[in-house]
Write an enzyme that holds these catalytic residues in place. Structure first.
Site, PDB file in Angstrom:
ATOM      1  N   SER A  23       0.825  -1.206   0.000  1.00  0.00           N
ATOM      2  CA  SER A  23       0.000   0.000   0.000  1.00  0.00           C
ATOM      3  C   SER A  23       0.862   1.260   0.000  1.00  0.00           C
ATOM      4  CB  SER A  23      -0.924   0.007   1.225  1.00  0.00           C
ATOM      5  OG  SER A  23      -1.829  -1.067   1.179  1.00  0.00           O
ATOM      6  N   SER A 146     -14.957   2.998  -2.050  1.00  0.00           N
ATOM      7  CA  SER A 146     -13.553   2.574  -2.006  1.00  0.00           C
ATOM      8  C   SER A 146     -12.654   3.770  -1.725  1.00  0.00           C
ATOM      9  CB  SER A 146     -13.138   1.928  -3.340  1.00  0.00           C
ATOM     10  OG  SER A 146     -11.747   1.660  -3.352  1.00  0.00           O
ATOM     11  N   SER A 147     -11.792   3.634  -0.738  1.00  0.00           N
ATOM     12  CA  SER A 147     -10.842   4.703  -0.414  1.00  0.00           C
ATOM     13  C   SER A 147      -9.806   4.878  -1.524  1.00  0.00           C
ATOM     14  CB  SER A 147     -10.134   4.400   0.905  1.00  0.00           C
ATOM     15  OG  SER A 147      -9.364   3.206   0.808  1.00  0.00           O
ATOM     16  N   GLN A 148      -9.626   3.853  -2.364  1.00  0.00           N
ATOM     17  CA  GLN A 148      -8.620   3.950  -3.435  1.00  0.00           C
ATOM     18  C   GLN A 148      -8.983   5.029  -4.461  1.00  0.00           C
ATOM     19  OE1 GLN A 148      -7.890   0.105  -5.163  1.00  0.00           O
ATOM     20  NE2 GLN A 148      -7.152  -0.772  -3.248  1.00  0.00           N
ATOM     21  N   SER A 174     -12.851   2.779   4.914  1.00  0.00           N
ATOM     22  CA  SER A 174     -11.397   2.529   5.042  1.00  0.00           C
ATOM     23  C   SER A 174     -10.629   3.832   5.282  1.00  0.00           C
ATOM     24  CB  SER A 174     -10.868   1.808   3.792  1.00  0.00           C
ATOM     25  OG  SER A 174     -11.547   0.600   3.589  1.00  0.00           O
ATOM     26  N   ASP A 293      -9.242  -5.640   5.141  1.00  0.00           N
ATOM     27  CA  ASP A 293      -8.316  -6.622   4.566  1.00  0.00           C
ATOM     28  C   ASP A 293      -7.882  -7.694   5.550  1.00  0.00           C
ATOM     29  OD1 ASP A 293      -8.362  -5.676   2.003  1.00  0.00           O
ATOM     30  OD2 ASP A 293      -6.514  -4.527   2.145  1.00  0.00           O
ATOM     31  N   LYS A 320     -13.527  -7.046  -4.339  1.00  0.00           N
ATOM     32  CA  LYS A 320     -12.084  -7.304  -4.334  1.00  0.00           C
ATOM     33  C   LYS A 320     -11.727  -8.320  -5.427  1.00  0.00           C
ATOM     34  CE  LYS A 320     -10.819  -4.713  -0.779  1.00  0.00           C
ATOM     35  NZ  LYS A 320      -9.767  -3.672  -0.840  1.00  0.00           N
ATOM     36  N   ARG A 324     -15.117 -11.723  -1.603  1.00  0.00           N
ATOM     37  CA  ARG A 324     -14.465 -12.416  -0.484  1.00  0.00           C
ATOM     38  C   ARG A 324     -15.459 -12.963   0.531  1.00  0.00           C
ATOM     39  NH1 ARG A 324      -9.186  -8.390   0.351  1.00  0.00           N
ATOM     40  NH2 ARG A 324      -7.938  -9.386  -1.273  1.00  0.00           N
ATOM     41  N   ARG A 368      -5.208 -13.283  -0.443  1.00  0.00           N
ATOM     42  CA  ARG A 368      -5.543 -13.321   0.986  1.00  0.00           C
ATOM     43  C   ARG A 368      -6.311 -14.588   1.362  1.00  0.00           C
ATOM     44  NH1 ARG A 368      -3.268  -8.944   2.572  1.00  0.00           N
ATOM     45  NH2 ARG A 368      -3.467  -6.972   1.430  1.00  0.00           N
TER      46      ARG A 368
END
Length: 409
Positions: A23, A146-148, A174, A293, A320, A324, A368
């Site tokens: 990250s 999404s923080s991205q 997030s 995560d 993701k 998940r 993950r």
């Protein structure tokens, strides 16, 4: 490649050095492309990082970049390329990447005047970008998906002629990842601020700090916390290199794992992770909105310890590398568990007795999934399918695990 794990025990007093945070590294790589004097030490060696490095060499060319499964690369590069005058590029990825939404970021960039179009389904990659320097410096973006998306804008903001003001709408998802981005910007000399629901990134031509040492990855450390939680009293390992004042939100796992009898001690940029007591709890309730995560790691730990759990704040997990929550439900049920999921949560509803028969875990192209289930080797035999998927974030994982485990069957 599949990995066979015999029922094992964990060696004590071992030392593992974990690669730099993916990250942090991917954020810094994009900033380095904007400010070439920036040097990065202890960078991640993950696949996602290699994808970012290769893609950032594309400036000045025309063609297509395939980011495969790298979500951060897709989001960060979309903003980066959109700001480059005259550049023309197609951003594509894996089949799963083309199912992962990007519309919120694209719409935000269009507010700034960027030229981006969809080549297949609206709202999803692949996308075509024709770069231009935006003159507008105010953008409104939905913060609850999404923080991205937000980080992508933050990283390019200081390179724009008038900087960037980002207004966040809705509940922020997030938040620690946004805080990480903000602190990285501030540490290298970009005077970014975050007040109420507004991020202000001022234009910056030169950095005041030209070297950044990347901390090791706390998400990767989580799997060793799980191993220790499932081990005998007194078992400990040393993990490097970590900071007590970490920028990474997943560092909160040290606090969470106290409930499982795991103690964390910081010593000279390393942590000693030790099983100091047997847990007494029968059920845990956690809101992981800030640390989604590590949800897979935590629920597998609970399964191994015979603890039921209710984990919430997980709405980002359905977009993701795989869904998940659905993947976890499918794989956990192979242990005769009762699992309930919603779009935001997962519950482990019963405890189980482990068997002599090997359980085969599918990983869904998700690194993950592979790593989260590995600690159950302390309870029974397993086979992890497509085990090489760990290279996405932790290429040395299986080698490190091999040094820690001793077969007992």
């Amino acid at each position: 490649m599949h990995c066979k794990l015999a029922k094992s025990t964990l060696k004590s007093n071992q030392q593992i050095i974990i690669s730099g945070s993916k990250s942090e590294t991917n954020r810094l790589l994009l900033l380095q492309a904007l400010y070439p004097n920036l040097k990065i030490e202890n960078a991640s060696n993950a696949d996602d990082t290699l994808v970012m490095q290769k893609a950032l060499q594309f400036v000045g060319k025309v063609g297509e970049i395939n980011v495969h499964h790298a979500g951060t690369a897709m989001r960060f590069l979309t903003a980066f390329f959109a700001m480059h005058e005259g550049l023309e590029v197609i951003l594509s990825g894996s089949y799963r990447m083309h199912e992962r939404p990007i519309k919120i970021l694209v719409e935000a960039l269009k507010q700034l005047g960027c030229n981006i179009s969809y080549l297949k389904e609206e709202g999803f990659p692949p996308i075509k970008i024709i770069g231009k320097i935006p003159q507008n410096n105010n953008v409104l973006i939905n913060a609850n998906v999404s923080s991205q998306y937000i980080t992508a804008l933050m990283l390019v903001g200081a390179s724009l002629p008038n900087g960037l003001q980002i207004s966040l709408q809705g509940t922020i998802t997030s938040l620690p990842y946004i805080s990480m981005s903000l602190q990285i910007l501030q540490e290298i000399g970009i005077q970014a601020t975050f007040q109420k629901s507004t991020l202000h990134i001022p234009p910056t031509k030169q950095l005041s700090k030209n070297t950044f040492v990347v901390e090791s990855d706390w998400s990767s450390a989580s799997y060793f916390y799980s191993f220790i939680a499932l081990s005998a009293l007194g078992t400990q390992i040393s993990l490097g290199y970590f900071k007590q004042n970490s920028l990474q939100g997943d560092a909160y796992l040290a606090k969470i794992y106290e409930q499982f009898g795991v103690q964390t001690t910081f010593v000279n940029n390393k942590i000693i992770v030790k099983k100091v007591q047997n847990h007494t709890i029968k059920k845990i309730d956690l809101n992981l909105n800030n640390t989604p995560d590590i949800a897979q790691t935590i629920i597998v730990t609970c399964l191994g310890l015979g603890i039921t759990c209710n984990l919430t704040g997980l709405h980002t997990l359905i977009i993701k590398e795989t869904n998940r929550l659905q993947a976890l439900k499918t794989e956990l049920q192979k242990f005769n568990t009762k699992v309930s999921i919603t779009n935001n949560s997962i519950q482990l509803l019963n405890t189980v007795s482990f068997t002599q028969n090997a359980v085969v875990i599918d990983t869904y192209n998700d690194h993950r999934m592979a790593m989260a289930f590995a600690p159950l080797a302390l309870k029974q035999q397993m086979v992890i399918n497509n085990a090489s998927v760990v290279t996405k974030s932790y290429p040395d994982f299986w080698n490190d695990i091999d040094t820690l485990l001793v077969d007992i069957e």
